[in-house]
Enzyme design. Sequence first.
Site, PDB file in Angstrom:
ATOM      1  N   THR A 184       7.290  19.562 -33.737  1.00  0.00           N
ATOM      2  CA  THR A 184       7.740  18.308 -33.690  1.00  0.00           C
ATOM      3  C   THR A 184       6.714  17.321 -34.065  1.00  0.00           C
ATOM      4  O   THR A 184       5.616  17.831 -34.045  1.00  0.00           O
ATOM      5  CB  THR A 184       8.419  17.646 -32.580  1.00  0.00           C
ATOM      6  OG1 THR A 184       7.533  17.777 -31.646  1.00  0.00           O
ATOM      7  CG2 THR A 184       9.849  18.683 -32.107  1.00  0.00           C
ATOM      8  N   GLU A 329      14.581  20.029 -32.684  1.00  0.00           N
ATOM      9  CA  GLU A 329      14.946  20.872 -31.403  1.00  0.00           C
ATOM     10  C   GLU A 329      16.299  21.240 -31.352  1.00  0.00           C
ATOM     11  O   GLU A 329      16.767  21.915 -30.695  1.00  0.00           O
ATOM     12  CB  GLU A 329      14.872  19.822 -30.524  1.00  0.00           C
ATOM     13  CG  GLU A 329      13.549  19.833 -29.914  1.00  0.00           C
ATOM     14  CD  GLU A 329      12.787  18.493 -30.311  1.00  0.00           C
ATOM     15  OE1 GLU A 329      13.164  18.103 -31.577  1.00  0.00           O
ATOM     16  OE2 GLU A 329      11.624  18.150 -29.868  1.00  0.00           O
ATOM     17  N   LYS A 438      13.691  -3.458 -22.950  1.00  0.00           N
ATOM     18  CA  LYS A 438      14.187  -3.591 -21.562  1.00  0.00           C
ATOM     19  C   LYS A 438      13.775  -5.006 -20.937  1.00  0.00           C
ATOM     20  O   LYS A 438      12.657  -5.669 -20.620  1.00  0.00           O
ATOM     21  CB  LYS A 438      13.505  -2.595 -20.422  1.00  0.00           C
ATOM     22  CG  LYS A 438      13.936  -1.212 -20.907  1.00  0.00           C
ATOM     23  CD  LYS A 438      13.930  -0.152 -19.594  1.00  0.00           C
ATOM     24  CE  LYS A 438      14.160   1.177 -20.092  1.00  0.00           C
ATOM     25  NZ  LYS A 438      13.179   1.996 -20.415  1.00  0.00           N
ATOM     26  N   TRP A 443      19.256  -3.553 -21.699  1.00  0.00           N
ATOM     27  CA  TRP A 443      18.747  -3.014 -22.789  1.00  0.00           C
ATOM     28  C   TRP A 443      19.071  -3.631 -24.007  1.00  0.00           C
ATOM     29  O   TRP A 443      20.316  -3.904 -24.279  1.00  0.00           O
ATOM     30  CB  TRP A 443      19.289  -1.227 -22.939  1.00  0.00           C
ATOM     31  CG  TRP A 443      18.363  -0.510 -21.767  1.00  0.00           C
ATOM     32  CD1 TRP A 443      17.783  -0.989 -20.827  1.00  0.00           C
ATOM     33  CD2 TRP A 443      18.618   0.787 -21.731  1.00  0.00           C
ATOM     34  NE1 TRP A 443      17.400   0.295 -19.986  1.00  0.00           N
ATOM     35  CE2 TRP A 443      17.990   1.473 -20.641  1.00  0.00           C
ATOM     36  CE3 TRP A 443      19.383   1.970 -22.460  1.00  0.00           C
ATOM     37  CZ2 TRP A 443      17.849   2.611 -20.188  1.00  0.00           C
ATOM     38  CZ3 TRP A 443      19.375   3.025 -22.108  1.00  0.00           C
ATOM     39  CH2 TRP A 443      18.614   3.454 -20.907  1.00  0.00           C
TER      40      TRP A 443
HETATM   41  P1  ADP Z   1      10.400  13.992 -35.481  1.00  0.00           P
HETATM   42  O1  ADP Z   1      10.734  13.675 -34.333  1.00  0.00           O
HETATM   43  O2  ADP Z   1       9.434  14.962 -35.939  1.00  0.00           O
HETATM   44  O3  ADP Z   1      10.350  12.702 -36.235  1.00  0.00           O
HETATM   45  P2  ADP Z   1      12.866  15.076 -36.030  1.00  0.00           P
HETATM   46  O4  ADP Z   1      13.487  15.042 -37.490  1.00  0.00           O
HETATM   47  O5  ADP Z   1      13.160  16.066 -35.233  1.00  0.00           O
HETATM   48  O6  ADP Z   1      11.747  15.102 -36.409  1.00  0.00           O
HETATM   49  O7  ADP Z   1      13.447  13.625 -35.546  1.00  0.00           O
HETATM   50  C1  ADP Z   1      14.525  13.471 -34.643  1.00  0.00           C
HETATM   51  C2  ADP Z   1      14.776  12.121 -34.373  1.00  0.00           C
HETATM   52  O8  ADP Z   1      15.082  11.484 -35.505  1.00  0.00           O
HETATM   53  C3  ADP Z   1      16.093  11.998 -33.473  1.00  0.00           C
HETATM   54  O9  ADP Z   1      15.849  12.182 -32.240  1.00  0.00           O
HETATM   55  C4  ADP Z   1      16.303  10.578 -33.796  1.00  0.00           C
HETATM   56  O10 ADP Z   1      15.897   9.647 -32.928  1.00  0.00           O
HETATM   57  C5  ADP Z   1      16.068  10.191 -35.226  1.00  0.00           C
HETATM   58  N1  ADP Z   1      17.427  10.550 -36.141  1.00  0.00           N
HETATM   59  C6  ADP Z   1      17.408  11.550 -36.691  1.00  0.00           C
HETATM   60  N2  ADP Z   1      18.628  11.620 -37.293  1.00  0.00           N
HETATM   61  C7  ADP Z   1      19.284  10.132 -37.215  1.00  0.00           C
HETATM   62  C8  ADP Z   1      20.065   9.338 -37.557  1.00  0.00           C
HETATM   63  N3  ADP Z   1      21.028   9.758 -38.475  1.00  0.00           N
HETATM   64  N4  ADP Z   1      20.261   8.072 -37.338  1.00  0.00           N
HETATM   65  C9  ADP Z   1      19.322   7.649 -36.455  1.00  0.00           C
HETATM   66  N5  ADP Z   1      18.132   8.317 -36.061  1.00  0.00           N
HETATM   67  C10 ADP Z   1      17.867   9.514 -36.446  1.00  0.00           C
END
Ligand code: ADP
Length: 763
Positions: A184, A329, A438, A443
């Site tokens: 990640t 993940e 917050k 929120w």
């Molecule tokens: P990194 O954490 O390395 O940026 P990831 O691709 O695993 O890479 O990121 C996952 C995160 O990206 C998700 O937990 C979410 O916050 C965000 N995310 C993924 N797809 C969407 C989406 N369609 N809309 C909003 N947020 C998204």
Amino acid sequence: MQGLMQDWPLTVDKIIDHAKTWHGAREVVSRSVEGPIVRTTYAQIHARAQRVSNALLALGVQPGDRVATLAWNTARHIEAWYGIMGIGAVCHTLNPRLFAEQLCYIVNHAEDKLIFTDLTFLPVLLENRAKMPTVQHIVVLTDPDRLPKDFPGALCFETLVEQASPDCAWGGFDENTAAGLCYTSGTTGNPKGVLYSHRSNFLHTLVTMGSDVLGIKAADTVLPVVPMFHANAWGLAFSAPAVGAKLVMPGAKLDGASVHELLETEGVTYSAAVPTVWQMLLTHLRATNGKITTLKRVVIGGSAVPEAIVRGFRDEYGVDVTHAWGMTETSPLGTQATPNHLIAAMDPEQQLQFKLKQGRAPLGIQLKLVDDDDKELPHDGTTFGRLKVSGPFVVGEYFKGEGGKILDAEGYFDTGDVATVDEHGFMQITDRAKDVIKSGGEWISSIEIENIAAGHPKAELAAVIGVAHPKWDERPLLLVKLNAGESSTPKEFLDFLEGKIAKWWTPDDVVFVDDIPLGATGKIDKKLIRDRMKDYVLPAAAAAAAPAVALAATPEPKIYAPQPEPPNLEAASLEWTPNAAQRIEPKPEPVVAAFPAASEAKAGEAPADADVPFPAEPATHAGPGLPPAESVIAQPMFAPAAPAKRVSPGRARFADLYLKLAAIVAITPAAMVAVAFLGVQLNLMDRAAFVRLALDLAPQVALISVATGVVGLGVALLAGFNRFWLRGLMVLAISAATLGAYVVARNAGAQAPPAAAAQPASR
Ligand code: ADP
């Protein structure tokens, strides 16, 4: 009692075996890093991947060893990918967008034994080679002619494939054997490794093949713009061969023009990418009046899809957009916004509100919403809480136990996202938990405010962060990057938000900035923004400390850096623009064939006499093809009107000038009549002069002004209709009204001069 079915381990080598046997002739087309388009088939990929396996075994790679790839989406990358996994080694996809230090950290943490790399990234590896002690070999995904002679220990992929023996016995190991490793991005703490198993990848493939999920078919031609190094290209490098779809791999060129070219020349029907890529494509299509002839569906995820993109594809190009959510993940697909029967029966505008949500869980993914005490929250579409997920392709623990225990008592993983789930099971992300504001114990969704603010026609990008407040703990602060050449005031943006968000969500201040940084996966880097704004004090907090100063500071917008030149999307598309100084610096020089000796080499510095191997298609070495930060145009999720299209500032300036002139021409006839009338009244003009000016010349000018007004409408259309339509119409309306007044007056017998005009003549 056990079932009596065959024990058939779910290992991913079976996917490419299947593709070879049943779809062997199906094409895989790549835009090679060297430039030319390269055509191969699943059968050839299978045969060459087996040779890769044999080459790896000959180089001492054992089952369980980590073998990294630092590469764009190409057929060679797929060959390396299946060659590694087939022998039970672990394919570790490295993200070249990471800082060099992070890259080294990840390689060392994974203890990568070998790295397959594109030519693009050789200088980075060369510079950091000494910091990667576990790496025994670097294999360059190129042919012998292009292999840099002076890179110590570099091996040539094509030579290895040619010299390796064919036929390798793949599989034969437990389906829970590790297959892939992806870190990640580490926006909090160090990057953490997600270690996929063959079984989890196989199950993810089966699930995503479902028609309500990715739903690709054998007849499809699939263009995965989403890189294999970012969450496995959303599994498309598995699911496309699994169904026998034609694959089109875009290599290093992800700019609008290059993607469009591949879409059209290869007859692509299906594609997947993050919103920034689709925005670049839309910008390109509109600027060039480009056509989309075969593309039917696109999947967008990685960050929230803006409404303007969904509308743009749907209304202008007839392409259906499906929104998806997931994370490294979750392998990565977690939800997809495909309609259920009730939503499918709604009209398109109602459906759109569901398309903008992140969607519902497929079989194999379980979701729940919890509050801070881990109590489950209702699925009513309004209550938001932490999103947790569980399933057979969801992470159980990070590689080497980093971060300790990550599942709750029920086996759910906390995604770090804050979301709602509605009565249809449609999940909607409202924020990352660490970004949520917050305020007074409640929120506020930063994503929602910034998506609306970014829909202001003057905004290029917007971000919202929480800032300390003496009474409410935190209040929202809106940061706006304006379109080049624009100016604005905080009030203009606050007025724009009014009525679109709850009153108490209204940001306490608006700051205009020259840069909104994006992280390694193309998302707004709030951590960096918070860091940059750490000395910022809200007006209310400043007022509490020193009222007089705060009052003086409040009304004016704060521009803390000059506006940059507008980005040249076409030219910038190959260059990666880093957001932080420590990230690998991009250099415009092309990759060189001959590298300097390790002792004197620096990333990006070519020796004076170096050959330039690809003069036609120069590639940059530090992350070409990644969407440049400046090219991101965030657009609103819920703003009622589509925001203005981006046009070149030159064209907008011309339209502005033209419409000003046209307005002057439009009011000229009336002015001429007024002057003539006054001239007669004041005895400054005789009847003949009056007739010439008011009755002969003015109608002719009115005719010209109608023509100028019609052209003005065309100019407004070309220069951003949303921005200029009102002025274009007004000019035309004034001209038409003036001409109409003449016609009416003439018919009413108004040719005679007014009484006052007659007097001088009768004297
Ligand atoms: P990194 O954490 O390395 O940026 P990831 O691709 O695993 O890479 O990121 C996952 C995160 O990206 C998700 O937990 C979410 O916050 C965000 N995310 C993924 N797809 C969407 C989406 N369609 N809309 C909003 N947020 C998204």
